[in-house]
Design an enzyme around this catalytic site. Structure first.
Site, PDB file in Angstrom:
ATOM      1  CD  GLU A  47      33.128 -60.230  -5.200  1.00  0.00           C
ATOM      2  OE1 GLU A  47      33.300 -59.126  -4.631  1.00  0.00           O
ATOM      3  OE2 GLU A  47      33.814 -61.241  -4.969  1.00  0.00           O
ATOM      4  CB  THR A  48      28.594 -54.720  -3.798  1.00  0.00           C
ATOM      5  OG1 THR A  48      27.380 -55.430  -3.502  1.00  0.00           O
ATOM      6  CG2 THR A  48      28.261 -53.263  -4.081  1.00  0.00           C
TER       7      THR A  48
END
Length: 261
Positions: A47-48
């Site tokens: 995830e970002t």
């Protein structure tokens, strides 16, 4: 455009544990969806997270390398860590607006505690494609808001699962949660999401919005101690609050860098 990026290990006591997430603070406007997706792909982490401040509130979005998602626990924990530790937010709690509604995070001793909406837990038959996807047949199957949850006999079965990711793609869900009771913890789990580009996620806060209501009801207790037993692993301090759940954990910074777009 120059952006600061933080890489944080969430649900971790020290670096190289827990789940790494990238956090990119923005000003008062989002980048284009295409740019944020490309940044997430370039970071190549599960995830970002991106966030902006708008109307005295914070708004947060999360991207895997392949898609934007509706809810992510570890990247929200990582974002809160960045805001408290690096951006020196002068508060004991943070309120986020997201695609899953209002979320909050507060400091509780050395923990950061997420407050998320609980997921429904609806019993269903094991989908045909999942009956043999792990080399062992689960005892029960449940459907939640985004994920399917398979319940196995004990922690040893979870630790020794040998998933077939191709078969998992037949399931019409974001991911597959595998869980079982544990002697040391109230429950353990693993999480697989090949449909969004993550074969196995190290520690998955959002999956616990389904795990916590299930195990709270099963064990007849509202406060639970859990571990996701991936290779990196991570511990979660959980509480069932009816239509909400609390998920507590620690976070540590791995790196701080600059992105030139």
């Amino acid at each position: 455009m120059n952006l600061t990026v933080y890489q944080v290990d969430a649900f971790a006591e020290k670096i190289f544990e827990g789940n790494p997430a990238a956090v990119i603070p923005l000003q008062d406007e989002w980048l284009s969806n295409d740019t944020m997706q490309k940044l997430a792909l370039e970071n190549n982490l599960s995830e970002t997270a991106f966030f902006i401040k708008k109307d005295n509130c914070f708004h947060i979005r999360w991207f895997t390398p392949e898609a934007e998602v509706d809810l992510c626990g570890h990247a929200t924990l990582a974002t809160s860590h960045v805001m408290f530790e690096h951006l020196k937010l002068a508060a004991d709690g943070i309120c986020f607006h997201s695609r899953s509604g209002k979320l909050s995070v507060r400091k509780e001793g050395d923990l950061l505690v997420l407050n998320f909406p609980a997921s429904e837990v609806e019993a269903k038959y094991v989908p045909t494609g999942l009956k043999t996807a792990f080399g062992i047949h689960p005892q029960e199957c449940f459907k939640g808001r985004e994920d399917l949850m398979l319940v196995f006999k004990n922690e040893n079965e979870i630790a020794n699962l040998e998933p077939d990711f191709t078969q998992m793609l037949e399931a019409t869900s974001r991911g597959i949660i595998c869980t079982a009771p544990s002697e040391k913890y109230d429950f353990v789990s693993r999480f697989f999401a090949p449909s969004v580009g993550i074969n196995e996620d190290p520690v998955t806060g959002s999956a616990h919005t389904m795990l916590i209501p299930y195990w709270a009801n099963k064990l007849n207790k509202s406060t639970l101690y859990a571990r996701q037993i991936s290779k990196r692993g991570g511990e979660l301090h959980c509480k069932h609050l009816g239509d909400r759940v609390e998920i507590g954990g620690k976070a540590v910074t791995y790196l701080v860098g600059n992105i030139n777009v």
